[in-house]
Design a protein around this motif. Structure first.
Motif, mmCIF file in Angstrom:
data_model
loop_
_atom_site.group_PDB
_atom_site.id
_atom_site.type_symbol
_atom_site.label_atom_id
_atom_site.label_comp_id
_atom_site.label_asym_id
_atom_site.label_seq_id
_atom_site.Cartn_x
_atom_site.Cartn_y
_atom_site.Cartn_z
ATOM 1 N N ALA A 58 0.920 -0.900 -0.359
ATOM 2 C CA ALA A 58 0.619 -0.119 -0.113
ATOM 3 C C ALA A 58 0.360 1.416 0.132
ATOM 4 O O ALA A 58 1.540 1.606 -0.919
ATOM 5 C CB ALA A 58 -0.641 -0.404 1.084
ATOM 6 N N ASN A 59 0.942 2.236 0.917
ATOM 7 C CA ASN A 59 1.634 3.495 0.492
ATOM 8 C C ASN A 59 2.826 3.376 0.747
ATOM 9 O O ASN A 59 3.594 2.716 2.664
ATOM 10 C CB ASN A 59 0.776 4.676 1.553
ATOM 11 N N GLY A 60 3.864 4.218 0.501
ATOM 12 C CA GLY A 60 4.914 4.081 0.995
ATOM 13 C C GLY A 60 6.324 5.615 0.775
ATOM 14 O O GLY A 60 5.362 5.774 0.564
ATOM 15 N N TYR A 99 16.081 3.789 -0.322
ATOM 16 C CA TYR A 99 15.517 2.846 -0.818
ATOM 17 C C TYR A 99 13.603 3.109 -0.289
ATOM 18 O O TYR A 99 13.505 4.511 -0.241
ATOM 19 C CB TYR A 99 15.234 2.893 1.772
ATOM 20 N N LEU A 100 12.863 1.961 -0.791
ATOM 21 C CA LEU A 100 11.114 2.279 -0.625
ATOM 22 C C LEU A 100 10.643 1.786 0.660
ATOM 23 O O LEU A 100 10.577 0.186 0.653
ATOM 24 C CB LEU A 100 10.773 2.225 -2.178
ATOM 25 N N VAL A 110 12.690 -1.966 0.445
ATOM 26 C CA VAL A 110 13.134 -2.874 -1.073
ATOM 27 C C VAL A 110 13.874 -1.519 -1.643
ATOM 28 O O VAL A 110 13.890 -0.148 -1.185
ATOM 29 C CB VAL A 110 12.561 -2.688 -2.100
ATOM 30 N N SER A 111 15.420 -2.599 -1.875
ATOM 31 C CA SER A 111 16.099 -1.540 -2.045
ATOM 32 C C SER A 111 15.994 -0.960 -3.235
ATOM 33 O O SER A 111 15.755 -1.569 -3.844
ATOM 34 C CB SER A 111 18.317 -2.165 -2.242
ATOM 35 N N SER A 171 13.686 -7.831 -3.830
ATOM 36 C CA SER A 171 13.262 -8.813 -2.807
ATOM 37 C C SER A 171 13.060 -8.014 -0.942
ATOM 38 O O SER A 171 13.977 -7.654 -1.016
ATOM 39 C CB SER A 171 14.528 -9.879 -2.210
ATOM 40 N N PRO A 172 11.882 -7.543 -1.274
ATOM 41 C CA PRO A 172 11.917 -6.461 0.370
ATOM 42 C C PRO A 172 12.152 -7.139 1.463
ATOM 43 O O PRO A 172 11.975 -8.621 1.699
ATOM 44 C CB PRO A 172 10.089 -6.722 0.490
#
Length: 590
Positions: free
Chosen positions: A467-469, A475-476, A492-493, A501-502
């Motif tokens: 969802a929101n980020g 990073y995210l 996640v990079s 890969s998160p």
């Protein structure tokens, strides 16, 4: 509940990645610059990147310029910090992030060196220490003698060495530990007290006997004080503790649930007092998204149809920056997303699906561009443009901050994805989440370059309902999942090698939403939203929580809120909106 409220009430079940050590203290230098902590100590297993921050403060009457940031003595290149120069304003402070990203198991020692233009504090040296993976011990260094722990193997022996006195551990036979200690007692696996001590590691067949000096002792538990606790546990008063369920350490060390209440999901039962926060504004109808700059807190109230601000310190009347009387001819209906940059507040006006801007002091808002008859979902700005994604199609658009015709960066035909939400922008591209199907791991994190593209770049796939980020520091960070109580905050990079890969940072959460980060921690509002007033027969369980950007056990900051919704942070405080409580809140220190 509108679409955003529905999407943000989501999360993901995954395992946290462990604790990380921290330093403490403030520089005793008589110069112009203070720094805290005096040293940084990292621990990570497996070898994933973790991050901490150094807080730099200026006591000078003029701004202090940091002219260079250098890491010295880092043989494995495991540490990193932003290079370049920056200024610290007089009487203010700022955070400098430092990352530890070990290439393999082992230990690392280096020094972070900052050069300044201050004649009183020309150089700042901050020791860096890291332990990765299955490292068997780390050097000590505080008064009373440094200690290096050993390791134990099945049927083997453990021997430690001590500066200022020697200690020989015992032998391990069939899982029973015996040993002798100079100036201390031994009860099992990890070491604390005395000098700076890190215990050894343990393999099957036995436990590790540590060694201490200066009156220290080793405490049981099977994990090392330098290496951190495992899983969702955190070190509280020298004991690895599960803050998810421990009523004496609920959501963080020393947080005791009142009246014998049982801790569950890092939260005490409500109603419960949550000291330390203040109400900046009350009487709103539905305060929604929030942002902060160096002087003010800004928010949209979607039910009242207003864009508002108030001083970060409170004590003043709120200022209405925009409402239907100033937005002509459409009026201002359901203002949602907002961003603050330079001297403008940018916001979405769902009256005409427009991206609008108003000065920090108010005035007549103007329209930058429109979403073409569809809802702009999320809003981010950089130095030149504003960006958004169309909720129902996944089309990504931008418009110049000076206004003009919007540009399509990614056409709807390239994605045709319902339930997309903009996460942020960096120097490379625009990022958004596609939620996928509730309860299924078919969501994704996507990106399109700033110059546009014909198809999205898949940053991560196979994610359950992301969802929101928020995009920060390469990073995210995002919330993901769908069922309350089995939710997570993940990262996640964005450094390439997609799909990546998160990494889970915290799990077992209830609907995390409104993520924000200061580079050291990730903050979010959580719990079920409650649209009725709280009371003895109607307890509210909304929370404000945080977790380190390297993961670990979450910390409960504030509990028993009615409906905390969106979060913003600065160097000292966290701010949040309470959607149905009608308030804007502040917590210092965060």
């Amino acid at each position: 509940m509108n679409r955003k409220a529905f999407i943000l009430a989501s999360a993901f079940a995954a395992l946290g990645s462990g604790c990380r050590g921290t330093g403490s203290g403030v520089s005793s230098s008589p110069g112009d610059v203070t720094w805290s902590p005096l040293a940084l100590s990292f621990a990570t297993s497996p070898e994933v990147s973790v991050q901490q921050s150094v807080t730099l403060g200026s006591q000078s009457q003029v701004p202090v310029q940091v002219t260079s940031v250098t890491i010295l003595g880092d043989a494995r290149k495991a540490f990193s910090a932003p290079a370049g120069s920056f200024s610290i304003s007089s009487g203010s402070s700022m955070s400098l992030p430092v990352s530890y990203d070990p290439p393999s198991p082992g230990q690392d020692d280096a020094k972070l060196e900052l050069q300044t233009d201050s004649s009183n504090t020309p150089t700042i040296d901050i020791p860096l220490h890291g332990v990765a993976g299955g490292a068997t011990g780390t050097s000590g260094g505080s008064s009373g003698g440094g200690t290096t722990g050993g390791s134990s193997t099945s049927g083997g022996t453990t021997t430690g060495s001590t500066t200022g006195g020697s200690t020989t551990g015992g032998t391990t036979t069939g899982g029973t530990t015996t040993g002798s200690t100079t100036g201390g007692s031994t009860t099992g696996g990890s070491t604390t007290g005395g000098g700076s001590t890190t215990g050894g590691s343990t393999t099957s067949g036995g436990t590790t006997t540590g060694s201490t000096t200066g009156g220290g002792s080793t405490t049981s538990g099977g994990s090392t004080s330098g290496g951190g606790c495992t899983g969702s546990q955190v070190l509280c008063a020298g004991v690895c503790t599960d803050t998810e369920t421990d009523s004496n350490n609920c959501g963080g060390c020393g947080i005791v649930c009142p009246n014998g209440g049982a801790c569950a999901g890092y939260a005490c039962p409500c109603p419960q007092g949550s000291p330390g926060y203040t109400t900046l504004f009350s009487g709103g109808r539905q305060p929604y998204e929030i942002a902060v700059d160096s002087t003010s807190v800004y928010w949209t109230d979607q039910a009242a149809g207003t864009v508002m601000k108030i001083a970060t310190g409170g004590g003043t009347a709120p200022v209405t920056l925009a409402d239907s009387s100033t937005v002509s001819p459409t009026g201002l209906f359901d203002p949602t997303y907002l961003a603050v940059a330079s001297n403008w507040v940018y916001f979405v006006n769902e009256s005409n699906f427009a991206i609008m801007a108003v000065g920090l002091g108010g005035g007549t808002p103007f329209t930058l561009g429109t979403g073409g008859g569809a809802w702009p979902f999320g809003l981010a700005v950089d130095a030149t443009d504003a960006y958004w994604v169309i909720d129902t199609t996944g089309e990504v658009q931008k418009v110049a901050l000076a206004g003009g015709n919007p540009t399509t960066l990614l056409p709807a035909a390239a994605t045709n994805q319902d339930s997309s939400y903009l996460a942020g922008v960096d120097q490379t591209g625009v990022y958004w989440t596609y939620t996928g199907t509730p309860g299924q791991a078919n969501g994704a994190i996507l990106m399109v370059p700033l110059a546009g593209g014909s198809s999205p770049v898949v940053v991560a796939s196979g994610v359950e309902y992301p969802a929101n980020g928020v995009v920060s520091g390469g990073y995210l960070y995002f919330s993901s999942g769908y069922s309350g109580g089995s939710c997570s905050v993940m990262k996640v990079s964005l450094g390439g090698g997609f799909p990546a890969s998160p990494v889970p940072l915290a799990s077992g959460l209830t609907y995390p939403r409104g993520l924000a980060t200061d580079g050291t921690n990730v903050y979010w509002a959580g719990g079920n939203t409650n649209n009725s007033a709280c009371g003895p027969s109607n307890p509210c369980n909304g929370t404000l929580m945080k977790v380190g950007v390297g993961g670990g056990a979450p910390t409960l900051l504030v509990s028993c809120q009615q409906s905390p919704y969106d979060v913003a942070v600065d160097s000292t405080s966290a701010y949040w909106t309470d959607l149905y409580g009608g308030t804007v809140m502040k917590l210092t220190a965060k």
